[in-house]
Design an enzyme around this catalytic site. Sequence first.
Site, PDB file in Angstrom:
ATOM      1  N   SER A 144       0.900  -1.253  -0.052  1.00  0.00           N
ATOM      2  CA  SER A 144       0.224   0.012   0.015  1.00  0.00           C
ATOM      3  C   SER A 144       0.757   1.132  -0.132  1.00  0.00           C
ATOM      4  O   SER A 144       2.024   1.118   0.658  1.00  0.00           O
ATOM      5  CB  SER A 144      -0.819   0.078   1.363  1.00  0.00           C
ATOM      6  OG  SER A 144      -1.523   1.221   1.264  1.00  0.00           O
ATOM      7  N   TYR A 157      -2.240   1.127  10.443  1.00  0.00           N
ATOM      8  CA  TYR A 157      -2.221   0.581   8.992  1.00  0.00           C
ATOM      9  C   TYR A 157      -0.626   0.790   8.589  1.00  0.00           C
ATOM     10  O   TYR A 157      -0.145   0.115   8.019  1.00  0.00           O
ATOM     11  CB  TYR A 157      -3.180   1.036   8.326  1.00  0.00           C
ATOM     12  CG  TYR A 157      -3.112   0.349   7.045  1.00  0.00           C
ATOM     13  CD1 TYR A 157      -3.298  -1.122   6.908  1.00  0.00           C
ATOM     14  CD2 TYR A 157      -3.217   1.126   5.820  1.00  0.00           C
ATOM     15  CE1 TYR A 157      -3.546  -1.820   5.633  1.00  0.00           C
ATOM     16  CE2 TYR A 157      -3.308   0.431   4.498  1.00  0.00           C
ATOM     17  CZ  TYR A 157      -3.666  -0.696   4.662  1.00  0.00           C
ATOM     18  OH  TYR A 157      -3.416  -1.401   3.262  1.00  0.00           O
TER      19      TYR A 157
END
Length: 257
Positions: A144, A157
């Site tokens: 990501s 995250y």
Amino acid sequence: MSQDETANPASAPRGCAVVTGASSGIGAATAVHLASLGYEVVLGARRKDRLEEVVARCAGRGRALPLDVADPDSVAAFAAEVERCDVLVNNAGFARGTESVAEADEAAWTAMYETNVLGTLRVTKAFLPLLIASGDGQVITIGSVAGREPYEGGAGYNAAKHAVTAMTRVLRLELRGQPVRVCQIDPGMVETEFTLNRLGGDAEGASAVYAGMTPLVAQDIAECVGWVATRPPHVNIDAMTVLARDQTSARVVHRRS
């Protein structure tokens, strides 16, 4: 690749691809796309019923197996059912919450680390012997932009995906001299169930994330995976960051009024 194979990729068998988190979103789109390119695809995820729906779109080239990457026994059972692996797509992962570090939910952080980091580790370890034995294996991990660029509200995250990025890079270093390529694809904003799940089912909040801009869709990333997977054996795409035209960094987005 021959001219005939270019015209009809599915006519050229390419071996076996294993895709985790394949019941929806990027994982599902990737499984279907790899099948269209000629791979036999093993799809793993917790939601077996959803997996079967995706298998039905794989034109007879898909097989569904239950898999929870956060459970070591589940990973072992999954891997035991697979005899060949030429491409491993580590896609299983999720984000939970947008709290600040001061308000961090430790249980959410633990769950994200368990799935994104240790889950990727477990599956990669389980399939490395088959990937090496294939003579031209590939590990393609879906990371990501959060693993490249920290942002407010993303600490848990960010931490998990930065760990994935570090692990992927170390794996690339450790496998030099072995017939295995390693790539990490880092998407930006992709409109899937991801944001809805991150926000605890808040559909209005999830929709607002993409308001006024055109995000990527799962198929965009699936096609990136397919391109990486079909490069010649001597070509390793180490990393790929894929953003929508409207997005220039994790938090900088052009939105139309």
